[in-house]
Enzyme design. Structure first.
Site, PDB file in Angstrom:
ATOM      1  N   SER A 204      -2.780  -6.538  -0.019  1.00 39.36           N
ATOM      2  CA  SER A 204      -2.187  -6.301   1.623  1.00 39.36           C
ATOM      3  C   SER A 204      -3.536  -6.489   2.107  1.00 39.36           C
ATOM      4  O   SER A 204      -3.480  -7.433   3.062  1.00 39.36           O
ATOM      5  CB  SER A 204      -1.857  -4.355   1.672  1.00 39.36           C
ATOM      6  OG  SER A 204      -3.067  -4.158   1.055  1.00 39.36           O
TER       7      SER A 204
ATOM      8  N   LYS B 121       6.215   0.992   6.717  1.00 38.98           N
ATOM      9  CA  LYS B 121       5.815  -0.054   7.126  1.00 38.98           C
ATOM     10  C   LYS B 121       6.920  -1.260   6.805  1.00 38.98           C
ATOM     11  O   LYS B 121       6.952  -0.530   8.990  1.00 38.98           O
ATOM     12  CB  LYS B 121       5.138  -0.864   5.482  1.00 38.98           C
ATOM     13  CG  LYS B 121       3.987  -0.673   5.781  1.00 38.98           C
ATOM     14  CD  LYS B 121       3.650  -1.403   4.247  1.00 38.98           C
ATOM     15  CE  LYS B 121       1.115  -0.691   4.527  1.00 38.98           C
ATOM     16  NZ  LYS B 121       0.951   0.052   3.595  1.00 38.98           N
TER      17      LYS B 121
ATOM     18  N   HIS C   1       4.415  -3.786   0.679  1.00 43.35           N
ATOM     19  CA  HIS C   1       3.835  -5.495   1.375  1.00 43.35           C
ATOM     20  C   HIS C   1       5.511  -6.403   1.723  1.00 43.35           C
ATOM     21  O   HIS C   1       5.487  -7.200   1.541  1.00 43.35           O
ATOM     22  CB  HIS C   1       2.827  -5.974   1.151  1.00 43.35           C
ATOM     23  CG  HIS C   1       1.631  -4.623   2.393  1.00 43.35           C
ATOM     24  ND1 HIS C   1       2.053  -5.206   3.841  1.00 43.35           N
ATOM     25  CD2 HIS C   1       1.027  -4.576   2.089  1.00 43.35           C
ATOM     26  CE1 HIS C   1       0.727  -4.686   4.411  1.00 43.35           C
ATOM     27  NE2 HIS C   1       0.424  -3.332   3.376  1.00 43.35           N
TER      28      HIS C   1
HETATM   29  C1  LIG Z   1       0.227   0.689   2.564  1.00 40.79           C
HETATM   30  C2  LIG Z   1       0.954   0.991   0.934  1.00 40.79           C
HETATM   31  C3  LIG Z   1       0.952   2.212   0.855  1.00 40.79           C
HETATM   32  C4  LIG Z   1       0.774   3.548   1.653  1.00 40.79           C
HETATM   33  O1  LIG Z   1       2.187   3.754   2.093  1.00 40.79           O
HETATM   34  P1  LIG Z   1       2.625   4.993   2.886  1.00 40.79           P
HETATM   35  O2  LIG Z   1       3.706   5.163   3.087  1.00 40.79           O
HETATM   36  O3  LIG Z   1       1.486   4.546   4.111  1.00 40.79           O
HETATM   37  O4  LIG Z   1       1.719   5.671   2.401  1.00 40.79           O
HETATM   38  C5  LIG Z   1       0.037   1.836  -1.222  1.00 40.79           C
HETATM   39  N1  LIG Z   1       0.926   0.907  -1.067  1.00 40.79           N
HETATM   40  C6  LIG Z   1       0.567  -0.157  -0.820  1.00 40.79           C
HETATM   41  C7  LIG Z   1      -0.583  -0.979  -1.536  1.00 40.79           C
HETATM   42  C8  LIG Z   1      -0.234   0.364   0.237  1.00 40.79           C
HETATM   43  O5  LIG Z   1       0.107  -1.048   0.993  1.00 40.79           O
END
Ligand SMILES: *Cc1c(COP(=O)(O)O)cnc(C)c1O
Length: 395
Positions: free
Chosen positions: A184, A243, A212
Site C-alpha cells: 500500500s 477499498k 489493494h
Molecule cells: C486496508 C488494509 C487492510 C484493512 O482493511 P479494512 O477493510 O480497511 O479493515 C488490511 N490489509 C491491507 C494490506 C490493507 O491495505
C-alpha cells in the site's frame, strides 16, 4: 489522592508526539467520499481515498442498501453462528467466490479483523509464519495473536525467503508464507509466481492479503492471484470490501475446508456481530457490477497511467509503483508534511506518509488515483504539484 483518572502517562506521551511534530487532528469530511470533497469546510481534489472505483457513493449500491434496510432493518442482531447469518450473507459469499474464482469465501466485518481472525485460526504451536517485512499492520497483529513462531523476510526478496525456508522448514509442522498482494505504501506488486513456487518446493502454504489488489488488478479487479493466473495455488486470499468495493468488510477466499474451519474457529465470526444488511446488499451489488463490465477498472487504470506519466514527465520520483497507487517521494519528514500542507492550501488533498509508517527519510505523498477522477481534476493536481515542487526544490 491518586491522579490515575488524569491519564497523566498518556498526556506525557501525547506531548511527546507534539514535540516530535507528528501530532495531528483528524480531518473532517462533510459529504460523500468523491474525487472532489468538502474537507474541513474547504473544497479540494481528493487524492487520498481508497475508493478506487468510485463505488462509495454509487447510485446502484445506494439503492441496494436502501432496499435491504427496508426489508431487513439496520442491524443483523447477532453473530453469524447464532442468528446473524442472513440469506444476504450467504448470497454475498456465493457471489464473491464466483468473482474470485475460488471454491468458497468467508466474509468478516473488516479487512483488519479478517487478518486478525484468520491467521490465528489456521496456525498453532509448532508452526512457522514467514512474513514480508512490509506487510500491513493487521497482518502483523494477526501474527501476534497466533501461537506459531515467526520469521520476516526482506521486502519481496526471494533469496531471503528461500534462505528461511531452507533453514527452518524441517523444524516445523505447517509453514505459512504471508504477503500483501499490492503493497500500500509503494504500489508495487508481490512476486507471487516465485513465492508460490518456493512454497510448493518447500511444502508451505501461501496467504495473500490483496486489500489493494482486489478491485484493481486482474480481470475486472479479480485480484493479484488472477493477474498472475495462480488460481488453486494460493491457499488463502484476503480481500477488503472497504477499498475498491467502497463499503465495509473483509473476506478470505479459498477452499471449502478453510471456510468450514473458520466458521468454527474464526473468532470474529464467533464473537462479533455480522455485517449489517445495507452493507451486505450494497457489496453484493458492487461485485455483480464488477462482473458485468470492465468499465470501472479500465477507467481506474487509464487515470492511473495518465497521472503517473504526467508526474514522471514533470520530474517527480514516483518510486517503483506498478499500480494506480502513486507515491511521490519527497524525503525528510518535515518537508513531506510541509508539501502536503501547501497542496491542501492550493486545493489538493494528499496525505503525507512518513516515519514510522515508512522508513526515516523516505517521506512521500501518496496519491491515490481513482476511476472517479476527471482529466481536469488530475491536470489541476499535477499543475499544483509542479508549482509547489519547484518552489520547494523537489523537482
Ligand atoms: C486496508 C488494509 C487492510 C484493512 O482493511 P479494512 O477493510 O480497511 O479493515 C488490511 N490489509 C491491507 C494490506 C490493507 O491495505
Amino acid at each position: 489522592m491518586s491522579d490515575v483518572h488524569e491519564l497523566s502517562f498518556l498526556k506525557e506521551q501525547i506531548q511527546g508526539l507534539k514535540d516530535d511534530g507528528v501530532y495531528r487532528e483528524l480531518p473532517i469530511l462533510e459529504g460523500a467520499n468523491e474525487s472532489e470533497i468538502l474537507l474541513n469546510g474547504k473544497k479540494v481534489i481528493n487524492l487520498s481515498s481508497n475508493n478506487y472505483l468510485g463505488f462509495a457513493n454509487h447510485p446502484e449500491l445506494k439503492e441496494a442498501a436502501i432496499k435491504a434496510v427496508e426489508k431487513y432493518g439496520v442491524g443483523s442482531g447477532a453473530v453469524r453462528t447464532i442468528v446473524g447469518n442472513m440469506d444476504l450473507h450467504e448470497e454475498l459469499e456465493k457471489v464473491l467466490a464466483e468473482f474470485k474464482r475460488e471454491e468458497a469465501v468467508m466474509v468478516y466485518q473488516s479487512g483488519f479483523n479478517c487478518n486478525a481472525g484468520t491467521i490465528q485460526a489456521i496456525t498453532s504451536k509448532g508452526d512457522l509464519i514467514i512474513s514480508d517485512e512490509l506487510n500491513h499492520a493487521s497482518i502483523i497483529d494477526g501474527v501476534r495473536l497466533s501461537r506459531a513462531d515467526r520469521a520476516v523476510y526482506k521486502h519481496c526478496d526471494m533469496e531471503d525467503l528461500e534462505r528461511i525456508l531452507k533453514e527452518k522448514r524441517e523444524q516445523y509442522n505447517q509453514v505459512l508464507i504471508i504477503t500483501d498482494g499490492v503493497f500500500s505504501m509503494d504500489g508495487d506488486i508481490a512476486p507471487l509466481p516465485q513465492i508460490v513456487e518456493l512454497a510448493e518446493k518447500y511444502n508451505a502454504m501461501t496467504y495473500v492479503d490483496d486489500a489493494h489488489g482486489s478491485g484493481v488488478l486482474g480481470e475486472s479487479g479479480r485480484g493479484t492471484v488472477d493477474h498472475f493466473g495462480l488460481h488453486g495455488r494460493v491457499d488463502f486470499t484476503i480481500g477488503t470490501l472497504s477499498k475498491a468495493i467502497g463499503v465495509i468488510g473483509g473476506y478470505v477466499a479459498g477452499s471449502k475446508t478453510m471456510k468450514e474451519w473458520l466458521s468454527h474457529r474464526g473468532r470474529p465470526i464467533l464473537f462479533s456481530t455480522s455485517l449489517p444488511p445495507a452493507a451486505v446488499a450494497s457489496i453484493t451489488e458492487a461485485v455483480k457490477l464488477l462482473m458485468s463490465t470492465t468499465e470501472f477498472t479500465d477507467r481506474l487504470w487509464e487515470n492511473g497511467r495518465y497521472f503517473k506519466e504526467k508526474m514522471k514527465n514533470a520530474g517527480f520520483d514516483i518510486g517503483k509503483s506498478e499500480t494506480p497507487i502513486t507515491p511521490v517521494m519527497v524525503g525528510s519528514e518535515d518537508k513531506t508534511m510541509e508539501f502536503s500542507r501547501k497542496l491542501l492550501d492550493k486545493g489538493v488533498f494528499v496525505s503525507g506518509i512518513v516515519f514510522p509508517t515508512v522508513p526515516k527519510g523516505t517521506g512521500r505523498l501518496r496519491c491515490m488515483v481513482t476511476a472517479g477522477h476527471s482529466k481536469e481534476q488530475l491536470d489541476k493536481a499535477v499543475d499544483t504539484f509542479v508549482k509547489i515542487g519547484k518552489e520547494m526544490e523537489v523537482i
